[in-house]
Scaffold this active site. Structure first.
Site, PDB file in Angstrom:
ATOM      1  N   HIS A 264      41.334  -5.609  46.721  1.00  0.00           N
ATOM      2  CA  HIS A 264      40.773  -5.472  48.065  1.00  0.00           C
ATOM      3  C   HIS A 264      41.433  -6.454  49.034  1.00  0.00           C
ATOM      4  CE1 HIS A 264      37.355  -4.737  50.936  1.00  0.00           C
ATOM      5  NE2 HIS A 264      37.696  -5.957  51.326  1.00  0.00           N
ATOM      6  N   GLU A 265      41.463  -7.717  48.662  1.00  0.00           N
ATOM      7  CA  GLU A 265      42.045  -8.719  49.565  1.00  0.00           C
ATOM      8  C   GLU A 265      43.554  -8.528  49.709  1.00  0.00           C
ATOM      9  OE1 GLU A 265      40.090 -10.274  51.386  1.00  0.00           O
ATOM     10  OE2 GLU A 265      38.273  -9.849  50.218  1.00  0.00           O
ATOM     11  N   HIS A 268      44.163  -6.261  52.633  1.00  0.00           N
ATOM     12  CA  HIS A 268      44.174  -7.005  53.892  1.00  0.00           C
ATOM     13  C   HIS A 268      45.513  -7.719  54.084  1.00  0.00           C
ATOM     14  CE1 HIS A 268      40.031  -6.487  55.129  1.00  0.00           C
ATOM     15  NE2 HIS A 268      39.555  -6.947  53.983  1.00  0.00           N
ATOM     16  N   GLU A 294      39.771  -3.135  57.308  1.00  0.00           N
ATOM     17  CA  GLU A 294      39.048  -2.657  56.133  1.00  0.00           C
ATOM     18  C   GLU A 294      39.602  -1.336  55.625  1.00  0.00           C
ATOM     19  OE1 GLU A 294      36.955  -4.215  54.241  1.00  0.00           O
ATOM     20  OE2 GLU A 294      36.996  -5.964  55.546  1.00  0.00           O
TER      21      GLU A 294
END
Length: 501
Positions: A264-265, A268, A294
């Site tokens: 997830h990170e 980003h 997101e």
């Protein structure tokens, strides 16, 4: 105009440098700083935030913008310099409304509240942080009031994160989405639950870290321009286009928590790493909004990272990394485990189908707090009641209730959560556009080849940073306005196959 433009870049560059320096201190506070440094850190962050604000809102910047804006408005819409002037003007008009003294007070308070939260959550002690949250709510309301009358008190705070969005516009999106999700959740959860016991074994942290890092290197995270560290609540932070860092956390009895937080990170981070290097140290050098950001974390975490294609490639690596845990578990069992749908208590642990219901609960609670309809002292019970009514479950404590998310303890109340659902919606819409342009992408993913997808996203989205407004960027990337239809189609297709709907 070139002389004035160079002067503007120099002056706003100072403000950017100060903001990045503050980000370094925030990263350190969230990773390595001892608790004894909290008081001083609050003072230091307040000083840097005040100085950055003063430089960004100086009279000199205002005079330069007065000269440059009429010129910029006459330029080709594709001009980088014109976009820089107009984005800086928008930021300036917002920032100049807020006194520097308030910014310093806010950041000092946030630093203190974050440290208190890191101790309150593991101790299940909402009472310890409640007085600080009271002040956060007061500061959030004061912050919104600086922007003048609005249809809803939360509108200015939402606009800071997702430009152009308002409470009314978000409700127009959330309403139809909820109508689709609630019956889907009901239909799936009435069936026998997937067996996820293969994930809930002992997974040593060092092995989790090594495996996660091996995957994100292949996805495209550049460790020459980044690093990964542990924290209480995972986040990505940026100090320059050449220094974009991620954090994660691990549970030694659950493989999925650290693994998918890491991916997830990374989503980003690759967005920020892909911004045009020419935008360095200007307001253009970041993602366009919370929602667009997101969209990339959720695209890589879920649309790619929880796909069957991804694990056709990655699962043999997982079995090699964790032979005693996964050696005798087949791919289909693992795939169903990582996509298990269930009514859960913690947003960051929730599945794709129920996730947005968690977001909607928080969004509604934020509005009630800002409107004065809900007091901080009543927030824990209001939280539990919404989980009873919306998901049919209740947390046994506040640790997995109102204390679970860092956002209200490490920031303001308002505008904190809507970006997650906007991002989920956009993740499917953007991936559809990528596959339409490159139909081979799903097959490539199954072979561990991510460059085609990554490069398409970089060329069509990441490189632009904040150059375009969000609606313009979405149309440029996908050829249409934001729509929930690709997302609903994605969920129904994927989970229809998983649960024989």
């Amino acid at each position: 105009m070139q002389e004035q433009l160079a002067d503007l870049k120099e002056k706003i560059g100072v403000a950017q440098d100060l903001s990045y320096a503050g980000a370094v201190l925030n990263w350190d506070q969230s990773t390595y700083m001892p608790n004894g440094g909290a008081e001083a850190r609050g003072r230091q962050m307040a000083t840097l935030s005040r100085l950055a604000h003063e430089h960004a809102t100086s009279a000199e910047v205002g005079r330069l913008l007065d000269k440059l804006v009429p010129w910029a408005e006459q330029q080709d819409p594709e001009s980088d310099d014109a976009a820089l002037v107009l984005v800086t003007k928008r930021d300036y008009d917002q920032a100049v409304r807020v006194p520097s003294e308030f910014i310093a007070e806010l950041y000092s308070h946030i630093a203190k509240t974050y440290t208190a939260w890191t101790q309150a959550r593991p101790n299940n002690d909402f009472a310890a942080v409640a007085p600080l949250l009271e002040k956060t709510l007061d500061l959030s309301r004061r912050y919104a009031e600086f922007f003048g009358p609005s249809e809803h008190i939360a509108d200015p705070l939402i606009d800071l994160a997702d430009q152009g969005m308002t409470v009314a516009k978000i409700r127009e999106i959330f309403g139809p989405l909820r109508e689709q999700l609630v019956p889907l959740v009901k239909t799936i959860t009435e069936q026998p639950a997937a067996d996820d016991s293969c994930l809930l074994q002992h997974y040593p942290e060092a092995e989790q870290l090594a495996f996660g890092e091996s995957l994100i290197r292949e996805i495209g995270y550049d460790f020459e321009r980044g690093r990964q560290d542990k924290t209480h609540h995972p986040f990505m932070t940026k100090f320059s286009i050449g220094d974009v860092r991620i954090t994660t956390r691990f549970r030694d009895n659950d493989l999925s928590d650290g693994l998918f937080s890491t991916i997830h990170e990374t989503g980003h981070a690759v967005y920020e790493l892909g911004v045009n290097p020419a935008y360095e140290n200007t307001p253009l050098a970041s993602g366009a909004s919370a929602g667009t950001h997101e969209s990339q974390s959720r695209l890589w975490e879920n649309v790619v990272g929880r796909s069957r294609a991804f694990w056709q490639y990655a699962y043999p690596k997982a079995q090699a990394a964790f032979p005693s845990q996964l050696g005798n578990v087949d791919l289909e069992t693992f795939y169903r485990a990582i996509n298990k749908v269930q009514r859960s208590l913690v947003r960051t642990d929730s599945d794709e189908v129920t996730y947005n219901l968690h977001v909607m609960i928080r969004f509604d609670l934020e509005l009630a707090l800002l409107e004065g309809k809900l007091a901080i002292r009543d927030l824990p019970e209001a939280w539990h009641e919404r989980y009873r009514s919306d998901l049919g479950i209740t947390a046994p404590d506040d640790r997995d209730g109102v204390l679970q998310d860092v956002h209200w303890y490490g920031g303001i109340i308002g505008g904190s959560f809507q970006g997650y659902t906007l991002g989920n919606i956009l993740s499917a819409q953007i991936f559809d556009a990528a596959v339409k342009a490159n139909p081979s992408i799903p097959t490539e993913i199954s072979q561990g080849q991510f460059a085609n997808l990554h490069n398409w996203l970089k060329a069509n989205m990441y490189v632009y940073g904040r150059k375009y407004s969000v609606p313009t960027l979405i149309r440029k990337v996908t050829g249409q306005d934001l729509s929930i239809e690709p997302y609903i189609r994605y969920l129904r297709t994927k989970y229809g196959e998983l649960y024989s709907l």
